[in-house]
Design an enzyme around this catalytic site. Structure first.
Site, mmCIF file in Angstrom:
data_model
loop_
_atom_site.group_PDB
_atom_site.id
_atom_site.type_symbol
_atom_site.label_atom_id
_atom_site.label_comp_id
_atom_site.label_asym_id
_atom_site.label_seq_id
_atom_site.Cartn_x
_atom_site.Cartn_y
_atom_site.Cartn_z
ATOM 1 N N THR A 1 3.962 11.468 -9.496
ATOM 2 C CA THR A 1 4.917 10.900 -10.450
ATOM 3 C C THR A 1 4.843 9.370 -10.404
ATOM 4 O O THR A 1 4.711 8.782 -9.331
ATOM 5 C CB THR A 1 6.358 11.328 -10.108
ATOM 6 O OG1 THR A 1 6.695 10.823 -8.801
ATOM 7 C CG2 THR A 1 6.518 12.843 -10.121
ATOM 8 N N ASP B 1 3.276 5.720 -3.744
ATOM 9 C CA ASP B 1 4.414 6.418 -4.354
ATOM 10 C C ASP B 1 4.263 6.465 -5.880
ATOM 11 O O ASP B 1 4.917 7.252 -6.553
ATOM 12 C CB ASP B 1 5.728 5.701 -3.999
ATOM 13 C CG ASP B 1 6.935 6.597 -4.170
ATOM 14 O OD1 ASP B 1 7.207 7.390 -3.265
ATOM 15 O OD2 ASP B 1 7.609 6.526 -5.214
ATOM 16 N N GLN C 1 0.836 -1.204 0.000
ATOM 17 C CA GLN C 1 0.000 0.000 0.000
ATOM 18 C C GLN C 1 0.869 1.252 0.000
ATOM 19 O O GLN C 1 0.610 2.215 -0.726
ATOM 20 C CB GLN C 1 -0.920 0.023 1.235
ATOM 21 C CG GLN C 1 -1.872 1.209 1.182
ATOM 22 C CD GLN C 1 -2.772 1.346 2.393
ATOM 23 O OE1 GLN C 1 -2.434 0.915 3.493
ATOM 24 N NE2 GLN C 1 -3.922 1.961 2.209
ATOM 25 N N HIS D 1 -5.903 -5.325 -1.914
ATOM 26 C CA HIS D 1 -7.113 -5.099 -1.135
ATOM 27 C C HIS D 1 -7.688 -6.402 -0.591
ATOM 28 O O HIS D 1 -8.434 -6.406 0.375
ATOM 29 C CB HIS D 1 -8.170 -4.375 -1.977
ATOM 30 C CG HIS D 1 -7.849 -2.932 -2.177
ATOM 31 N ND1 HIS D 1 -8.538 -2.134 -3.045
ATOM 32 C CD2 HIS D 1 -6.909 -2.144 -1.613
ATOM 33 C CE1 HIS D 1 -8.035 -0.909 -3.003
ATOM 34 N NE2 HIS D 1 -7.038 -0.892 -2.147
ATOM 35 N N SER E 1 8.221 10.071 -3.665
ATOM 36 C CA SER E 1 7.298 11.221 -3.638
ATOM 37 C C SER E 1 6.347 11.079 -2.448
ATOM 38 O O SER E 1 5.803 12.053 -1.948
ATOM 39 C CB SER E 1 6.495 11.312 -4.942
ATOM 40 O OG SER E 1 5.674 10.166 -5.102
ATOM 41 N N ASP F 1 2.430 1.712 -3.421
ATOM 42 C CA ASP F 1 1.380 2.087 -4.370
ATOM 43 C C ASP F 1 1.150 3.595 -4.291
ATOM 44 O O ASP F 1 0.950 4.263 -5.301
ATOM 45 C CB ASP F 1 0.088 1.340 -4.035
ATOM 46 C CG ASP F 1 -1.074 1.792 -4.910
ATOM 47 O OD1 ASP F 1 -0.906 1.792 -6.135
ATOM 48 O OD2 ASP F 1 -2.128 2.175 -4.382
ATOM 49 N N ASP G 1 10.153 7.255 -6.524
ATOM 50 C CA ASP G 1 11.085 8.364 -6.262
ATOM 51 C C ASP G 1 10.871 8.939 -4.863
ATOM 52 O O ASP G 1 11.288 10.064 -4.580
ATOM 53 C CB ASP G 1 10.883 9.471 -7.312
ATOM 54 C CG ASP G 1 9.424 9.926 -7.390
ATOM 55 O OD1 ASP G 1 8.591 9.392 -6.616
ATOM 56 O OD2 ASP G 1 9.106 10.807 -8.214
ATOM 57 N N GLU H 1 -4.778 7.275 6.540
ATOM 58 C CA GLU H 1 -5.778 6.231 6.305
ATOM 59 C C GLU H 1 -5.721 5.105 7.332
ATOM 60 O O GLU H 1 -6.720 4.499 7.658
ATOM 61 C CB GLU H 1 -5.618 5.648 4.897
ATOM 62 C CG GLU H 1 -6.312 6.487 3.849
ATOM 63 C CD GLU H 1 -6.126 5.959 2.430
ATOM 64 O OE1 GLU H 1 -5.589 4.837 2.265
ATOM 65 O OE2 GLU H 1 -6.519 6.661 1.486
ATOM 66 N N PHE I 1 7.245 7.411 -11.129
ATOM 67 C CA PHE I 1 8.536 6.853 -10.706
ATOM 68 C C PHE I 1 8.497 6.430 -9.241
ATOM 69 O O PHE I 1 7.777 7.027 -8.437
ATOM 70 C CB PHE I 1 9.649 7.901 -10.876
ATOM 71 C CG PHE I 1 9.780 8.412 -12.275
ATOM 72 C CD1 PHE I 1 10.491 7.690 -13.235
ATOM 73 C CD2 PHE I 1 9.187 9.606 -12.653
ATOM 74 C CE1 PHE I 1 10.610 8.159 -14.541
ATOM 75 C CE2 PHE I 1 9.295 10.077 -13.960
ATOM 76 C CZ PHE I 1 10.000 9.338 -14.900
#
Length: 590
Positions: free
Chosen positions: A171, A99, A94, A345, A177, A97, A175, A250, A173
């Site tokens: 993004t 990212d 998760q 999930h 993020s 995902d 990376d 979450e 990638f």
């Protein structure tokens, strides 16, 4: 058109821009369309989801209601455990995902048509409500269509320009993020610009018992996150946490992983500044970020992906790294974001376990039903920090999917979304999302992956051993070509040493290969790191990161492998470490 945030906005100053990048600046960039590996199958060819027009026939039959599929096929109240992997592996799925993909939904009301999607049971863009056949209850569950991508960037991303496409707002990638954000604006919210060592911002009010930091709070308060119902009035509120990805609150496991990476960034930044006292805070920040991004790639490709698709699929579809390939588009595909990577999930555990130092049920902080953990950062701050949750994830065997028990009831009956007052059904939402995006059916995707189309019951029994489930699916869908890809991929028997069947293993592998090969800054790409740095980075592991940034003192060498404590647990000083000397830079004299 939407705001184009190309990867260029993300590129640290030391990078060299190759020509190929200039040819395809939108590949993998935030706010671009998810790419289509097969054309969408809209009912009007352009934008109407599958199932939009009541009574419309697909291959001679109407599609079954997603809610009915969820109730009759997906629902399970008990999930088997398997003893190979830990629940931490599920949570990493998760986290990573988040990212790679984030598909935004249309805003709540269709103002131009004067309808609020929370109040209508009619299909009016952007509302595509999930019809429910309950005699008593309301006739539908609200559902907002994914936002369409603007037409003007579509020709760049897709071979099917006139169809509605959906957006990836982050993004594609790997990376980190998820740690740093995907825009400069978001990055500035979570950085500590006053720190001389290029650190990330930390929580100003709370820290853990050892003085370790928590994530900063979101700016707007009071935030929407739940509060401890038993807290005394004078206690400060624990607001939602802020991180590089807005979905951080979450669940407790996500918060714990986000917290680890915040601490790891600040730990590395401090160490790099000591090694290179002449570095500016910007250099420290960027160099640290570059290492953190590499660690996300290593943990995902080396430790995670082979376990979920099986080594055989890994070798067959991904193979050894051969260097950056400018012809490969690293963008996330629609089928990966909307179906294949949602295989996870079905592996969500309905109970969040919290363990003490000896990996036994925590005396003070008991296990929680999953629905009591949504949007509850206060439980981390007030209930022992991230350690009880991390130990629970490592000390619990991962839930496995069996075809007759696909989705935990906790997710089909009690899914909580902030600001929507009724409980949603994750399985129905996923199926409806696939139809909203008009994904091709299960058989079309099998053919795409070079697998055989399933036409008759006997074909199905080759890939799904459970006869009862095969009969239920064929009875509901009538024509095998109508089967929703997410459902079909989930029910396939798993490949050897894999958490997926042949279809999802293929789709996840293809996506991961393109994310790796199309990334100019992949950690092993020429020029990203020195040979010495690469050999140090490859010693790293999620186990080491947990050791360095929490009170956990004993851990398996591979945190994704399950062992019943103390079997396979090592003291932290036995877990290999990166030697940062490889990053020491001689001060230039001149």
């Amino acid at each position: 058109g939407s705001l184009m945030v190309s990867q260029a906005a993300e590129i640290p100053p030391y990078s060299v821009v190759h020509n190929s990048f200039r040819h395809n600046p939108t590949w993998g960039a935030a706010n671009t369309a998810l790419v289509r590996w097969l054309p969408a199958q809209y009912e009007d060819g352009e934008k109407q989801p599958k199932g939009w027009n009541h009574g419309r026939l697909h291959n001679g039959f109407t599609l079954p209601l997603v809610e009915a599929v969820s109730k009759k096929i997906m629902k399970s109240s008990f999930k088997r455990k398997e003893n190979l992997y830990s629940q931490l592996m599920i949570e990493w799925g998760q986290f990573i995902d988040h990212d790679i993909t984030f598909t935004p939904q249309s805003t709540r009301d269709a103002t131009d048509i004067g309808v609020d999607c929370l109040d209508t049971c009619q299909n009016i863009h952007p509302c595509f409500p999930i019809q429910v056949n309950y005699e008593s209850a309301k006739g539908c569950m609200p559902f907002f269509r994914s936002s369409p991508a603007c037409i003007d960037n579509l020709h760049l991303a897709n071979n099917f320009p006139l169809q509605r496409q959906q957006i990836n707002t982050i993004t594609s990638f790997i990376d980190a993020s998820v740690v740093y954000g995907h825009t400069l604006e978001l990055q500035s919210l979570i950085r500590n610009y006053t720190s001389p060592t290029g650190r990330l911002a930390i929580n100003k009010i709370f820290k853990d018992g050892e003085g370790r930091p928590y994530l900063p709070s979101v700016e707007a308060s009071p935030s929407a996150c739940f509060q401890n119902p038993r807290a005394p009035q004078e206690d400060p509120r624990v607001e939602c946490f802020a991180a590089g990805d807005s979905r951080v609150n979450e669940g407790l496991s996500l918060i714990a992983l986000h917290t680890l990476w915040l601490r790891e960034h600040n730990r590395l930044a401090g160490a790099l500044k000591v090694l290179n006292s002449h570095w500016s805070k910007e250099t420290v920040y960027q160099e640290t970020r570059k290492i953190i991004g590499a660690l996300h790639q290593i943990i995902t490709m080396r430790d995670y992906i082979p376990k979920i698709i099986g080594q055989e699929s890994f070798d067959r579809y991904i193979g050894p790294y051969m260097g950056y390939d400018p012809t490969v588009n690293p963008s996330a595909s629609n089928v990966f974001a909307t179906a294949a990577f949602r295989f996870g999930h079905a592996t969500i555990s309905t109970v969040v376990r919290r363990f003490n130092e000896s990996f036994q049920t925590h005396e003070q902080f008991t296990h929680l039903r999953l629905h009591h953990t949504f949007f509850s950062p206060w439980r981390i701050v007030k209930e022992g920090g991230i350690e009880p949750v991390l130990r629970g994830l490592m000390g619990t065997a991962a839930t496995s999917v069996s075809t007759d028990k696909l989705i935990a009831e906790e997710m089909t009956e009690k899914l909580v979304v902030l600001n929507i007052q009724w409980k949603l059904d994750l399985a129905a939402l996923n199926l409806q999302r696939g139809r909203d995006h008009a994904l091709a059916g299960f058989n079309d995707w099998r053919e795409f992956c070079g697998l055989k189309r399933l036409k008759i019951k006997e074909d199905f029994q080759d890939v799904v051993k459970d006869k009862i489930i095969v009969n239920k699916i064929l009875k509901m869908y009538k024509n095998p070509d109508n089967i929703d890809v997410w459902l079909g991929g989930l029910v396939e028997d798993h490949l050897k040493d894999s958490r997926n069947g042949p279809l999802f293993s293929c789709l996840i592998a293809k996506q991961m290969k393109s994310i790796r090969d199309g990334d100019r800054f992949w950690w092993e790409a020429q020029g990203t790191f020195t040979k010495h740095q690469i050999s140090e980075l490859s010693k790293s592991s999620l186990s080491r990161i947990i050791c360095d940034n929490s009170k956990v003192t004993e851990i398996p060498l591979d945190a994704f492998k399950y062992g019943k404590y103390p079997n396979g647990f090592l003291p932290c000083n036995h877990i290999p470490n990166i030697n940062l000397e490889a990053w020491r830079e001689k001060k230039k004299t001149g």
